[in-house]
Design a protein around this motif. Sequence first.
Motif, PDB file in Angstrom:
ATOM      1  N   SER A  91       5.650  -2.327   0.353  1.00 62.24           N
ATOM      2  CA  SER A  91       5.580  -3.638  -0.286  1.00 62.24           C
ATOM      3  C   SER A  91       6.004  -4.685   0.727  1.00 62.24           C
ATOM      4  CB  SER A  91       6.506  -3.696  -1.504  1.00 62.24           C
ATOM      5  OG  SER A  91       6.583  -5.022  -2.004  1.00 62.24           O
ATOM      6  N   PRO A  92       5.330  -5.841   0.756  1.00 63.68           N
ATOM      7  CA  PRO A  92       5.703  -6.867   1.738  1.00 63.68           C
ATOM      8  C   PRO A  92       7.055  -7.506   1.456  1.00 63.68           C
ATOM      9  CG  PRO A  92       4.052  -7.721   0.231  1.00 63.68           C
ATOM     10  CD  PRO A  92       4.177  -6.253  -0.068  1.00 63.68           C
ATOM     11  N   ASP A  93       7.567  -7.372   0.217  1.00 63.39           N
ATOM     12  CA  ASP A  93       8.801  -8.057  -0.166  1.00 63.39           C
ATOM     13  C   ASP A  93       9.960  -7.113  -0.457  1.00 63.39           C
ATOM     14  OD1 ASP A  93       7.450 -10.550  -0.069  1.00 63.39           O
ATOM     15  OD2 ASP A  93       6.629 -10.144  -2.066  1.00 63.39           O
ATOM     16  N   ALA A  94       9.773  -5.809  -0.202  1.00 59.63           N
ATOM     17  CA  ALA A  94      10.835  -4.851  -0.503  1.00 59.63           C
ATOM     18  C   ALA A  94      10.782  -3.707   0.497  1.00 59.63           C
ATOM     19  CB  ALA A  94      10.689  -4.315  -1.927  1.00 59.63           C
ATOM     20  N   GLU A  95      11.890  -2.964   0.561  1.00 59.58           N
ATOM     21  CA  GLU A  95      11.925  -1.823   1.455  1.00 59.58           C
ATOM     22  C   GLU A  95      10.995  -0.731   0.939  1.00 59.58           C
ATOM     23  OE1 GLU A  95      15.876  -0.493   1.912  1.00 59.58           O
ATOM     24  OE2 GLU A  95      16.509  -2.201   3.143  1.00 59.58           O
ATOM     25  N   PRO A  96      10.389   0.054   1.846  1.00 60.34           N
ATOM     26  CA  PRO A  96       9.532   1.160   1.413  1.00 60.34           C
ATOM     27  C   PRO A  96      10.311   2.160   0.566  1.00 60.34           C
ATOM     28  CG  PRO A  96       9.228   0.695   3.747  1.00 60.34           C
ATOM     29  CD  PRO A  96      10.415  -0.096   3.312  1.00 60.34           C
ATOM     30  N   GLY A  99       0.824  -1.199   0.000  1.00 56.33           N
ATOM     31  CA  GLY A  99       0.000   0.000   0.000  1.00 56.33           C
ATOM     32  C   GLY A  99       0.854   1.243   0.000  1.00 56.33           C
ATOM     33  N   ALA A 100       0.303   2.339   0.530  1.00 53.11           N
ATOM     34  CA  ALA A 100       1.030   3.605   0.513  1.00 53.11           C
ATOM     35  C   ALA A 100       0.600   4.465   1.687  1.00 53.11           C
ATOM     36  CB  ALA A 100       0.793   4.345  -0.797  1.00 53.11           C
ATOM     37  N   LEU A 101       1.492   5.364   2.075  1.00 56.84           N
ATOM     38  CA  LEU A 101       1.257   6.329   3.142  1.00 56.84           C
ATOM     39  C   LEU A 101       1.558   7.722   2.615  1.00 56.84           C
ATOM     40  CD1 LEU A 101       0.995   7.290   6.162  1.00 56.84           C
ATOM     41  CD2 LEU A 101       3.434   6.792   6.369  1.00 56.84           C
ATOM     42  N   ASP A 102       0.615   8.650   2.782  1.00 61.41           N
ATOM     43  CA  ASP A 102       0.829  10.054   2.443  1.00 61.41           C
ATOM     44  C   ASP A 102       1.125  10.827   3.720  1.00 61.41           C
ATOM     45  OD1 ASP A 102       0.284   9.489  -0.175  1.00 61.41           O
ATOM     46  OD2 ASP A 102      -1.753  10.303  -0.153  1.00 61.41           O
ATOM     47  N   ILE A 105       5.366  10.698  -0.125  1.00 58.07           N
ATOM     48  CA  ILE A 105       4.580   9.494  -0.367  1.00 58.07           C
ATOM     49  C   ILE A 105       5.481   8.306  -0.083  1.00 58.07           C
ATOM     50  CG2 ILE A 105       3.293   8.132  -2.050  1.00 58.07           C
ATOM     51  CD1 ILE A 105       2.827  10.752  -3.602  1.00 58.07           C
ATOM     52  N   ILE A 106       5.010   7.405   0.744  1.00 56.78           N
ATOM     53  CA  ILE A 106       5.794   6.226   1.103  1.00 56.78           C
ATOM     54  C   ILE A 106       5.070   5.003   0.552  1.00 56.78           C
ATOM     55  CG2 ILE A 106       6.808   4.901   2.985  1.00 56.78           C
ATOM     56  CD1 ILE A 106       6.650   7.479   4.667  1.00 56.78           C
ATOM     57  N   THR A 107       5.681   4.349  -0.416  1.00 56.50           N
ATOM     58  CA  THR A 107       5.092   3.168  -1.043  1.00 56.50           C
ATOM     59  C   THR A 107       5.585   1.923  -0.322  1.00 56.50           C
ATOM     60  OG1 THR A 107       5.034   4.309  -3.176  1.00 56.50           O
ATOM     61  CG2 THR A 107       4.800   1.913  -3.202  1.00 56.50           C
TER      62      THR A 107
END
Length: 355
Positions: free
Chosen positions: A310-315, A293-296, A306-308
Amino acid sequence: MRVPHYAARSLLALTLAGLLAGCGKDSTAPDAPFDPAGTSSDIEGMQSSFDSPAMEGYASATASISAVLGESPAAAAVRAAPTKALVAGGKRGATAYAVTLAKAYRRPGGGGQASVSAAAIPAEYLGVTFTFNTDSGKYLPSELTGAPEDGVRFVVYAINPISGVPVEPLVEVGHADIVTTETANAITVQVLLVSGGVTYLDYSVGATGNASGLTLAVSGYVTNGDDRVNFDLDNQLSETALSIDYVLTVPTRGGFRLAIELGATETTSTADVEVRGEHGRVHLSGSTTDGAGALDVEVNGELLAIITLSPDAEPVVTGAEGQALTEDELEALRNIILVVGAGLDFFEDLIDPIG
């Protein structure tokens, strides 16, 4: 930059700390769009409103008071008392409080139905003042007068900070009056905590429920004699989902305001947190599904980052237009992490769906 303890356990916070490390503030650069010291002070004031001898005594006594009241809505309302953990824990504190409410009001064997059919306060306890008995370790009826005729009173005592039980000999620090209002399908319970003629806690819990879920509304205020927090805490709870809308304001701090809206299922989580006051406004919002998901992050109405996720990668952290953040923007983001993140424990578990 020294990474706070809460950030050390968070993939998101670790990534941000790495991005911000070594970015010293340029004394000639414009001021950050919010005042970190002022905002931090307001958050501390909100949290310290829950600190008083009367609140400590009441918090320690809630289990014993609930035991006297049995499986009643009044006992559930006592267990539903807001605490400092609610405002100090951010998303985690808010969800933990909502779960506490659900457990307090869920009828044994009744699925999601609220416990609103039993008598709110046993009739034989109306007008009775209970005091703590050190021999039995329980509250027992006394001959003291002053309890409300349509409710019950419990004397609260100074607490040993190590054991968490009343000191001996007992030292009274106040009393809690509990009264109720009942209708056919709803009950409202009000709790007043008074010490030395000052009301330190005044809240009511309204509960309605059916087989599909619970609706719980908690409203009132708490004070330590200096700062005061007014709170409205609305909860929609079912077997598979959670929705909460919490607003807390501090009139003694220029109307400083914390608003938390959360929605969650077993795999998804949405969060919207706003901190607003005389020292600026910070808005954090985001959602995840199975960890993606993402965080604004907004400051004073302007999108900062904006912080994207992912369960398999660093934000991945970018600016409003997808660009790398400037040094001033990094400094602002660092202040948000240190002040809002550490104060409200928001960043640590944003990416964790509520199970």
